[in-house]
Motif scaffolding. Structure first.
Motif, short mmCIF file in Angstrom:
data_model
loop_
_atom_site.label_atom_id
_atom_site.label_comp_id
_atom_site.label_asym_id
_atom_site.label_seq_id
_atom_site.Cartn_x
_atom_site.Cartn_y
_atom_site.Cartn_z
N ILE B 94 0.84 -1.20 0.00
CA ILE B 94 0.00 0.00 0.00
C ILE B 94 0.88 1.26 0.00
CG2 ILE B 94 -1.74 1.33 1.27
CD1 ILE B 94 -2.79 -1.30 2.38
N VAL B 95 0.70 2.07 -1.01
CA VAL B 95 1.36 3.37 -1.04
C VAL B 95 0.38 4.37 -0.44
CG1 VAL B 95 2.12 5.24 -2.53
CG2 VAL B 95 2.91 2.91 -2.96
N LEU B 96 0.83 5.16 0.50
CA LEU B 96 -0.11 6.07 1.17
C LEU B 96 0.52 7.43 1.45
CD1 LEU B 96 -1.74 5.10 4.59
CD2 LEU B 96 0.51 6.13 4.53
N GLY B 97 -0.31 8.45 1.52
CA GLY B 97 0.20 9.78 1.83
C GLY B 97 -0.94 10.79 1.92
N THR B 98 -0.60 11.97 2.45
CA THR B 98 -1.54 13.10 2.47
C THR B 98 -1.28 13.92 1.21
OG1 THR B 98 -1.45 13.12 4.87
CG2 THR B 98 -2.34 15.09 3.81
N VAL B 99 -2.36 14.31 0.55
CA VAL B 99 -2.23 14.95 -0.77
C VAL B 99 -1.61 16.34 -0.69
CG1 VAL B 99 -4.15 13.66 -1.79
CG2 VAL B 99 -4.56 15.90 -0.68
N LYS B 100 -1.24 16.82 -1.86
CA LYS B 100 -0.60 18.12 -2.01
C LYS B 100 -1.44 19.25 -1.39
CE LYS B 100 1.23 21.04 -5.58
NZ LYS B 100 1.19 21.34 -7.00
N GLY B 101 -0.75 20.17 -0.74
CA GLY B 101 -1.45 21.31 -0.15
C GLY B 101 -1.98 21.03 1.24
N ASP B 102 -1.83 19.80 1.70
CA ASP B 102 -2.38 19.41 2.99
C ASP B 102 -1.26 18.81 3.84
OD1 ASP B 102 -4.01 18.48 5.08
OD2 ASP B 102 -5.66 18.11 3.70
N ILE B 103 -1.10 19.34 5.06
CA ILE B 103 0.01 18.86 5.87
C ILE B 103 -0.46 18.07 7.09
CG2 ILE B 103 1.63 20.66 5.15
CD1 ILE B 103 0.92 22.03 7.92
N LEU B 148 -5.14 7.71 -0.18
CA LEU B 148 -4.96 9.16 -0.20
C LEU B 148 -5.72 9.82 0.94
CD1 LEU B 148 -5.63 9.66 -4.03
CD2 LEU B 148 -3.40 9.46 -2.91
N SER B 149 -5.02 10.65 1.69
CA SER B 149 -5.65 11.35 2.81
C SER B 149 -5.75 12.85 2.50
CB SER B 149 -4.82 11.13 4.07
OG SER B 149 -5.28 11.96 5.11
N ALA B 150 -6.86 13.46 2.92
CA ALA B 150 -7.03 14.92 2.79
C ALA B 150 -7.97 15.36 3.89
CB ALA B 150 -7.61 15.28 1.43
N LEU B 151 -7.56 16.34 4.66
CA LEU B 151 -8.42 16.76 5.78
C LEU B 151 -9.48 17.76 5.35
CD1 LEU B 151 -8.78 16.52 8.96
CD2 LEU B 151 -7.74 18.76 9.02
N MET B 152 -9.12 18.62 4.39
CA MET B 152 -9.99 19.75 4.11
C MET B 152 -10.77 19.58 2.81
SD MET B 152 -7.19 22.59 5.27
CE MET B 152 -5.94 21.96 4.20
N THR B 153 -11.91 20.27 2.71
CA THR B 153 -12.69 20.19 1.48
C THR B 153 -11.86 20.64 0.28
OG1 THR B 153 -13.61 22.31 2.13
CG2 THR B 153 -15.06 20.42 2.31
N MET B 154 -11.06 21.68 0.50
CA MET B 154 -10.27 22.24 -0.60
C MET B 154 -9.27 21.22 -1.13
SD MET B 154 -11.08 25.51 -0.82
CE MET B 154 -12.11 26.58 0.16
N THR B 155 -8.57 20.54 -0.19
CA THR B 155 -7.53 19.62 -0.64
C THR B 155 -8.12 18.30 -1.12
OG1 THR B 155 -7.12 19.05 1.65
CG2 THR B 155 -5.63 20.64 0.65
N GLY B 156 -9.38 18.07 -0.82
CA GLY B 156 -10.06 16.90 -1.38
C GLY B 156 -9.93 16.87 -2.90
N GLN B 157 -9.89 18.06 -3.47
CA GLN B 157 -9.76 18.17 -4.93
C GLN B 157 -8.45 17.54 -5.43
OE1 GLN B 157 -12.19 18.87 -6.87
NE2 GLN B 157 -13.43 19.32 -5.07
N GLU B 158 -7.43 17.52 -4.57
CA GLU B 158 -6.16 16.89 -4.96
C GLU B 158 -6.30 15.38 -5.09
OE1 GLU B 158 -2.99 17.68 -5.92
OE2 GLU B 158 -3.73 19.74 -6.12
N GLN B 159 -7.23 14.81 -4.31
CA GLN B 159 -7.49 13.37 -4.44
C GLN B 159 -8.05 13.10 -5.83
OE1 GLN B 159 -10.11 12.77 -1.03
NE2 GLN B 159 -8.40 11.99 0.19
#
Lengths: 478, 214
Positions: B94-103, B148-159
């Protein structure tokens, strides 16, 4: 002039003075020894020039104590947030408590109470309801999304709706770079929402948040440095430790702001929430959050800087007992400990859903809390010594006195949503609950409340800015 | 000696002792202990803590502490596995990470921990990860799942962007995509063409098992 709010005559302390100082000194030590990261070249330069010790490679700033305390003294004691006309202005600061709405992703379906994505009409209805309710003094927006609206456009879009359908001021507006459009719109209508810039715990400011803060400072608007800690996750698990870290994050933002523009208005926004160690989920209705906010209020009262804190919320998904209990306790302790803004009117389930019907019920809650803060009104007339002497023992009574006729309305709160009928009347009336009353009120507000605060020219100017924003994000997409 | 080392590796994990885990991993390599057995010992330790967690006796701080100890030992052991030209059995890659723009990384880290406990080989790319980087890692490690992880609605777009990039590369059908994060919903997952979504870290393990079922 201006919206009144409530006056806290004798705020409640939950820390001793000694404890407040220990938290403060702990904060100063962290700021001087470890420092705070600013991923922002210009900020590093500004803070270096101001006397901080800056490590450019690590982008780490260490703050001398004197500079922190000097910056605190530069913060004005009150910040005036402007409404559409002066009668709607709100003075944020001691000794006032004002209530504000909540912002969330989704709304609740009025019939099923299920979560759903709001439409633009839902945005308009929410703005109208909040503007109508007496105990809501400040708008915090409606929802952070809407059917058919691109995500990046949503903040300009929702602010556009607030200024077109509401008279009361907004606490804050844009984030993520889209603040440029919101600032322009606010300038058209003569408002000054505070620029919300949120630190990422632990001890880190991201580039976009500092950009946002600087944009607002440039516009001469107040700023709203904030943070959001999850205890045991992004901060120490202990509330005292979380408070130390939180103060360091906020104060580092204040030093930057007061260096860039001495005397700029500041409203601080804290947020300490317990993470459930079983699941890692944040407990929005956790009582620890309420205690942390009470301590926060006391510390910032001591600093004499206008403050709000976490949005009052609940983990409950529907307006039930848990929702009412969690929100009531938080509203009450925050008011008693001197929060200047208590946001959360309308919120259910974290900051995930917000409902106009819940807002109507929360308005009732806020009224009762306001009444409690007002406390006992003591003067010659209310003491009624002469009256008691005159009426004397039984068969004396007070119902027929002029004193009762004159003063009962200011002494008693008549609830708008609560049931106080006898049992058979209640059954006969259809066994209505406060939720039923709130739904009826909602229909009434939507049908009758239609403020149109903007002139045609201004509305046109706002639409043009909105169009500019749309075009900008469209060009970025392709 | 070998048994003592294996026992100590397991003990280091259940006692949340990073330093001991590193020390015993080095010792295992020096003494020529079978690295596959060393991984098994570490896994036994983390499973024991995982069981304690499932039974409500241990909580997240203990679980993460054990995972940290395991993580301290793993690079040393994996290096040895590679050196010997061996391969370890896993439930999947499994490759995993938090998407761009989200820390935000706490949620992502918890998911990684739970997946590791369940026997997956988790390659954590960290936070603020761009679509290209995910694609590179998926290809390199022949991943079964991309998480793929993203906390915010905005960074969800990176998913969404990452999934679109997988399609563009023509490898969307070769890897299953699961998404998570505070602002993500099932509706959003469906909309952007993710294979699976769950709001919790424990749920992510069930998804991963389902997605890797051959």
């Amino acid at each position: 002039m201006g919206l009144k709010g409530y006056v806290v005559k004798r705020p409640l302390d939950i820390l001793t003075e000694e404890e407040v100082k220990r938290i403060h000194y702990g904060t100063l030590e962290v700021m001087a020894k470890t420092g705070v990261v600013f991923h922002h070249k210009k900020a590093l330069e500004i803070l270096g020039d101001a006397g901080c010790d800056v490590d450019r490679e690590k982008e780490l700033v260490r703050f001398p104590n004197y500079l922190v305390e000097e910056s605190l003294r530069k913060c004005p004691r009150r910040v005036l947030l402007k409404g559409m006309t002066p009668e709607y202005d709100v003075a944020v600061g001691d000794p006032y408590v004002h209530f504000a709405s909540c912002i969330a992703m989704d709304t609740l379906d009025l019939e099923t109470m299920d979560r759903k994505i709001p439409t633009m009409q839902d945005h308009i209805n929410m703005a109208k309801v909040l503007d109508y309710l007496d105990e809501v003094h400040l708008h915090y927006g409606q929802y952070v999304r809407a059917e058919g609206v691109a995500d990046m456009c949503i903040h300009p879009q929702r602010f556009n709706i607030t200024v077109k359908h509401a008279l009361k001021p907004s606490i804050t507006a844009g984030v993520f770079g889209n603040e440029v459009w919101l600032i322009k719109m606010a300038q058209v209508v003569g408002q000054n929402p505070a620029g919300h810039a949120q630190c990422s715990p632990p001890l880190t400011w991201s580039t976009d948040k500092i950009d946002c803060m600087l944009h607002y400072i440039d516009a001469g608007f107040p700023i709203l440095p904030g943070t959001g800690l999850a205890t045991g996750m992004t901060s120490p698990v202990t509330l005292a430790g979380a408070l130390v870290q939180q103060q360091a994050e906020i104060l580092s933002g204040i030093v930057l702001a007061q260096t860039v523009k001495p005397g700029i208005g500041v409203i601080v926004k804290g947020r300490i929430e317990p993470a459930d160690m079983r699941t890692g989920m944040i407990a929005e209705g956790g009582v620890e959050k309420v205690i942390a906010d009470a301590a926060w209020n006391q510390i910032w009262r001591w600093y004499q800087v206008p403050r709000w804190h976490t949005v009052v919320s609940t983990d409950s998904k529907v307006p039930d007992y848990q929702c009412g209990m969690e929100k009531a306790l938080h509203f009450l302790l925050s008011a008693l400990t001197g929060s200047n803004i208590i946001a959360g009117i309308g919120g259910v389930y974290d900051e995930i859903t917000v409902s106009p019907v819940v807002a109507i019920m929360d308005n009732e809650l806020a009224r009762r809390i306001g009444k409690m803060i007002d406390g006992v009104n003591v003067n010659e007339e209310t003491l009624a010594v002469d009256l008691i002497n005159k009426v004397g023992p039984i068969p004396g009574q007070f119902l027929s006195t002029e004193h009762t006729r004159k003063l009962w309305k200011s002494e008693l709160l008549i609830p708008a949503l609560a049931d106080r009928m006898g049992y058979s009347e209640w059954v006969g009336g259809g066994k209505k609950t406060s939720l039923d009353y709130a739904k009826e009120k909602y229909e009434e507000i939507i049908a009758t409340y239609n403020p149109s605060p903007l002139s045609e020219d201004k509305e046109k100017a706002i639409d043009e800015i909105m169009e500019e924003a749309r075009k900008f994000y469209k060009s970025k997409e392709s | 000696m070998s048994n003592e080392i294996l026992e100590s590796l397991k003990k280091a994990v259940i006692e949340y002792n990073n330093e001991a885990a590193t020390r015993w991993a080095r010792k295992a390599v020096e003494e020529g202990v079978d690295p596959i057995k060393a991984v098994d010992a570490l896994t036994k330790g983390i499973r024991q803590v995982g069981d304690g967690f499932s039974q409500g006796e241990l909580w997240l701080p203990e679980l993460v502490g054990a995972a940290d100890a395991m993580k301290s030992a793993m690079p040393i052991i994996e290096e040895e596995i590679k050196r010997r030209g061996k391969k370890r059995e896993t439930a999947g890659v499994i490759v995993l990470g938090t998407v761009k723009g989200d820390i935000h990384d706490i949620g992502k880290n918890l998911v990684a921990t739970f997946l590791t406990i369940d026997g997956f080989n988790v390659i954590d790319l960290g936070v603020d990860v761009a679509a290209e980087k995910f694609i590179k890692a998926v290809k390199k490690h022949k991943a079964d799942i991309l998480a793929l992880s993203a906390l915010m609605t905005m960074t969800g777009q990176e998913q969404r962007k990452t999934i679109d990039a997988l399609k563009k590369e023509g490898i969307k059908d070769k890897v299953k995509v699961m998404i998570g994060g505070g602002a993500i919903t099932q509706g959003f997952a469906d909309d952007i063409g993710a294979d699976a979504y769950d709001p919790t870290a424990v749920g992510a393990v069930k998804l991963a098992r389902r997605l890797t079922r051959k």
